[in-house]
Motif scaffolding. Structure first.
Motif, mmCIF file in Angstrom:
data_model
loop_
_atom_site.group_PDB
_atom_site.id
_atom_site.type_symbol
_atom_site.label_atom_id
_atom_site.label_comp_id
_atom_site.label_asym_id
_atom_site.label_seq_id
_atom_site.Cartn_x
_atom_site.Cartn_y
_atom_site.Cartn_z
ATOM 1 N N ILE A 179 75.923 -3.934 115.130
ATOM 2 C CA ILE A 179 74.470 -3.773 115.192
ATOM 3 C C ILE A 179 73.872 -4.352 113.913
ATOM 4 C CG2 ILE A 179 72.561 -2.120 115.393
ATOM 5 C CD1 ILE A 179 74.787 -0.121 116.473
ATOM 6 N N LYS A 180 72.964 -5.320 114.062
ATOM 7 C CA LYS A 180 72.293 -5.936 112.911
ATOM 8 C C LYS A 180 70.807 -5.623 112.989
ATOM 9 C CE LYS A 180 75.691 -9.668 112.619
ATOM 10 N NZ LYS A 180 75.927 -11.133 112.679
ATOM 11 N N LEU A 181 70.277 -5.059 111.905
ATOM 12 C CA LEU A 181 68.877 -4.638 111.846
ATOM 13 C C LEU A 181 68.186 -5.376 110.708
ATOM 14 C CD1 LEU A 181 69.684 -0.841 112.147
ATOM 15 C CD2 LEU A 181 68.608 -2.222 113.937
ATOM 16 N N ARG A 182 67.169 -6.158 111.054
ATOM 17 C CA ARG A 182 66.472 -6.948 110.041
ATOM 18 C C ARG A 182 65.035 -6.464 109.894
ATOM 19 N NH1 ARG A 182 68.167 -11.209 107.551
ATOM 20 N NH2 ARG A 182 69.819 -11.544 109.090
ATOM 21 N N GLY A 183 64.698 -6.056 108.669
ATOM 22 C CA GLY A 183 63.345 -5.597 108.383
ATOM 23 C C GLY A 183 62.673 -6.522 107.389
ATOM 24 N N LYS A 184 62.232 -5.948 106.268
ATOM 25 C CA LYS A 184 61.549 -6.743 105.243
ATOM 26 C C LYS A 184 61.876 -6.169 103.876
ATOM 27 C CE LYS A 184 56.938 -8.278 103.789
ATOM 28 N NZ LYS A 184 55.480 -8.135 104.032
ATOM 29 N N THR A 185 62.370 -7.006 102.988
ATOM 30 C CA THR A 185 62.698 -6.592 101.631
ATOM 31 C C THR A 185 61.421 -6.399 100.813
ATOM 32 O OG1 THR A 185 64.763 -7.829 101.780
ATOM 33 C CG2 THR A 185 64.031 -7.210 99.579
ATOM 34 N N SER A 186 61.452 -5.395 99.937
ATOM 35 C CA SER A 186 60.292 -5.145 99.080
ATOM 36 C C SER A 186 60.750 -4.567 97.744
ATOM 37 C CB SER A 186 59.314 -4.192 99.761
ATOM 38 O OG SER A 186 59.886 -2.887 99.858
ATOM 39 N N HIS A 187 59.810 -4.367 96.845
ATOM 40 C CA HIS A 187 60.111 -3.702 95.574
ATOM 41 C C HIS A 187 60.432 -2.242 95.864
ATOM 42 C CE1 HIS A 187 59.723 -2.180 91.504
ATOM 43 N NE2 HIS A 187 59.562 -3.433 91.041
ATOM 44 N N GLU A 192 56.608 0.934 100.828
ATOM 45 C CA GLU A 192 55.668 0.828 101.942
ATOM 46 C C GLU A 192 55.304 -0.621 102.280
ATOM 47 O OE1 GLU A 192 53.215 1.160 98.144
ATOM 48 O OE2 GLU A 192 55.057 2.054 98.957
ATOM 49 N N ASN A 193 55.585 -1.526 101.365
ATOM 50 C CA ASN A 193 55.314 -2.946 101.619
ATOM 51 C C ASN A 193 56.480 -3.655 102.307
ATOM 52 O OD1 ASN A 193 52.776 -2.784 100.424
ATOM 53 N ND2 ASN A 193 53.596 -3.242 98.363
ATOM 54 N N GLY A 194 57.537 -2.939 102.559
ATOM 55 C CA GLY A 194 58.696 -3.511 103.242
ATOM 56 C C GLY A 194 59.061 -2.705 104.470
ATOM 57 N N ILE A 195 60.172 -3.094 105.089
ATOM 58 C CA ILE A 195 60.720 -2.341 106.230
ATOM 59 C C ILE A 195 62.201 -2.138 105.950
ATOM 60 C CG2 ILE A 195 61.103 -2.243 108.715
ATOM 61 C CD1 ILE A 195 58.798 -4.241 109.050
ATOM 62 N N ASN A 196 62.569 -0.937 105.533
ATOM 63 C CA ASN A 196 63.941 -0.605 105.150
ATOM 64 C C ASN A 196 64.684 -0.022 106.367
ATOM 65 O OD1 ASN A 196 66.246 0.875 104.058
ATOM 66 N ND2 ASN A 196 65.298 0.537 102.047
ATOM 67 N N PRO A 197 65.877 -0.527 106.682
ATOM 68 C CA PRO A 197 66.594 -0.066 107.880
ATOM 69 C C PRO A 197 67.353 1.246 107.719
ATOM 70 C CG PRO A 197 67.882 -1.760 106.805
ATOM 71 C CD PRO A 197 66.592 -1.636 106.008
ATOM 72 N N ALA A 198 67.254 1.900 106.541
ATOM 73 C CA ALA A 198 68.090 3.073 106.267
ATOM 74 C C ALA A 198 67.863 4.201 107.266
ATOM 75 C CB ALA A 198 67.828 3.568 104.843
ATOM 76 N N LEU A 199 66.609 4.529 107.545
ATOM 77 C CA LEU A 199 66.341 5.619 108.467
ATOM 78 C C LEU A 199 66.829 5.290 109.873
ATOM 79 C CD1 LEU A 199 62.783 6.843 107.359
ATOM 80 C CD2 LEU A 199 64.982 7.982 107.012
ATOM 81 N N ALA A 235 71.011 -3.608 93.720
ATOM 82 C CA ALA A 235 69.860 -4.010 92.910
ATOM 83 C C ALA A 235 68.858 -2.869 93.017
ATOM 84 C CB ALA A 235 69.270 -5.314 93.423
ATOM 85 N N TYR A 236 68.765 -2.037 91.970
ATOM 86 C CA TYR A 236 68.076 -0.757 92.096
ATOM 87 C C TYR A 236 66.554 -0.881 92.107
ATOM 88 C CZ TYR A 236 72.763 0.885 91.498
ATOM 89 O OH TYR A 236 74.103 1.098 91.681
ATOM 90 N N GLY A 237 66.060 -2.084 91.887
ATOM 91 C CA GLY A 237 64.621 -2.297 91.989
ATOM 92 C C GLY A 237 64.203 -2.869 93.332
ATOM 93 N N VAL A 238 65.160 -2.956 94.270
ATOM 94 C CA VAL A 238 64.890 -3.617 95.552
ATOM 95 C C VAL A 238 65.119 -2.655 96.706
ATOM 96 C CG1 VAL A 238 65.503 -5.545 97.071
ATOM 97 C CG2 VAL A 238 65.576 -5.837 94.586
ATOM 98 N N SER A 239 64.135 -2.556 97.589
ATOM 99 C CA SER A 239 64.283 -1.792 98.830
ATOM 100 C C SER A 239 64.857 -2.728 99.893
ATOM 101 C CB SER A 239 62.923 -1.251 99.290
ATOM 102 O OG SER A 239 63.040 -0.592 100.540
ATOM 103 N N ALA A 240 65.966 -2.335 100.495
ATOM 104 C CA ALA A 240 66.705 -3.215 101.407
ATOM 105 C C ALA A 240 65.871 -3.625 102.614
ATOM 106 C CB ALA A 240 67.971 -2.518 101.881
ATOM 107 N N GLY A 241 66.101 -4.846 103.055
ATOM 108 C CA GLY A 241 65.428 -5.343 104.254
ATOM 109 C C GLY A 241 66.379 -5.689 105.377
#
Length: 376
Positions: A179-187, A192-199, A235-241
């Motif tokens: 399963i591959k989930l692609r969102g949007k990387t953000s700071h 809130e400016n990205g889409i993190n697949p964690a949840l 990279a602790y300043g990056v929210s995964a996308g």
């Protein structure tokens, strides 16, 4: 037996993983050249070999199958025939299965059949689930239509020489999901400016866990095992996308597996949509359940009885996958178990080694099956 044990140890010493069994096939062909099959087909579904022994008269056709490939496992044994390759070894006993079929070839050469045909299939790529399909789809195999098809697998945890049989499902259907989930990387400070697949990944794991039914004897048996998860970077300043998760799914019938696959895909699509994630689903390493034919099992029982082998009637299926299930879908056939010792290390363990003393048992059983079918 000395020749066959030497062959088995040589095969063990020079293992090759699925799809790369070139030298293994050469060793099998060299052995077979001394025992004169009527025909040999090579490069079948990859490095597969099909050796044919014909009787003088027409009759039934029987196919016996073994596997050529080894596993990407580092061997920790220290005996003289240990693998020469650092991270490849025969930890499923395919070296022993090949020796059994080579022994059957020797038996058929020394005691030729009077009628009918025996096919010996040395199949590549069983461990990754691709070999049976590639052989079946090979144009050189299209006209092969045996009346019966048989295979065995050695089974640690059972008495040596014991014959393990089960009608209907012998080994489970297994399929693996990517399963591959692609969102949007953000700071990371502005998630809130990205889409993190964690949840989404968390929800998928929890939903799948709720579906599990552990009782393999029940029609709704479903085992789902998380295999691999990857998300983001260190990279602790990056929210995964981007996130990826793999599962292996097991069922005790091919029909039930199709139902489970459809249900799981529906769950994932709903969760991905809810979290606004792009979704890609791939299925890999698919193994059909070995659904044993009752008539074929009765033939095995009779052959084992004639040789006074101990027979164990298994009540529930084995949960491992074995791609011989594709052949039992196409042909009247069965897979059986051959006990390899109650204290033998388990399959796929780094200290496992096939016990040579059960080679003769496998040969005698397969030869008795041959005589019983072709002389009936």
């Amino acid at each position: 037996m000395k020749e066959l044990i030497q062959l088995r140890k040589e095969l063990h010493q020079y293992p090759e993983i699925s799809g790369n069994e070139k030298e293994t096939a050469k060793r099998i062909l060299t052995f077979l050249s001394h025992y004169s099959p009527d025909t040999i087909i090579t490069k079948l579904g990859g490095e597969g070999i099909l050796a044919t022994y014909n009787g003088k008269e027409k009759g039934k056709t029987i196919l016996f199958r073994c596997e050529l490939d080894a596993l990407p496992i580092h061997e920790i044994n220290s005996f003289s025939h240990q693998s020469v390759y650092e991270d490849v070894s025969h930890k499923c006993g395919h070296d022993g299965h090949m020796a059994i079929l080579c022994g059957l070839a020797k038996e058929l050469y020394q005691n030729p059949i009077e009628k009918g045909t025996v096919l010996l299939l040395f199949q590549p790529a069983e461990e990754d689930g691709n070999g049976a399909r590639r052989v079946s789809n090979d144009k050189k195999f299209k006209e092969i239509k045996p009346d019966y098809a048989f295979a065995l697998h050695n089974l640690p945890g059972f008495k040596k020489h014991q014959i393990i049989v089960k009608e209907h499902t012998f080994t489970c259907a297994v399929n693996s999901m990517i399963i591959k989930l692609r969102g949007k990387t953000s700071h990371a400070g502005e998630p809130e400016n990205g889409i993190n697949p964690a949840l989404a990944i968390s929800e998928i794991i929890n939903h799948f866990d709720a579906i599990i039914k552990n009782d393999v004897t029940q029609p709704d048996y479903c085992l789902i095992t998380p295999i691999y998860i990857n998300m983001g970077e260190k990279a602790y300043g990056v929210s995964a996308g981007y996130g990826e998760i793999h599962f292996t799914i097991r069922s005790n019938s091919n029909l039930q597996m199709r139902t489970i696959e459809t249900h799981l895909e529906s769950i994932i699509q709903s969760i991905a949509s809810k979290h606004k994630l792009e979704l890609n689903i791939d299925w890999t390493q698919s193994f059909q359940a070995n659904e044993n034919n009752v008539e074929a099992i009765n033939i095995i029982r009779e052959a084992a009885s004639k040789n006074r082998f101990d027979i164990l009637e298994k009540e529930e299926p084995f949960t491992f996958g074995e791609d011989f299930g594709l052949f039992t879908q196409k042909f009247k056939g069965a897979m059986l178990g051959l006990g390899s010792g109650e204290k033998t290390p388990s399959l796929h363990n780094p200290d496992y080694d096939f016990p040579d003393e059960i080679i003769e048992t496998g040969i005698k059983l397969f030869h008795q099956i041959t005589k019983d079918i072709l002389n009936a």
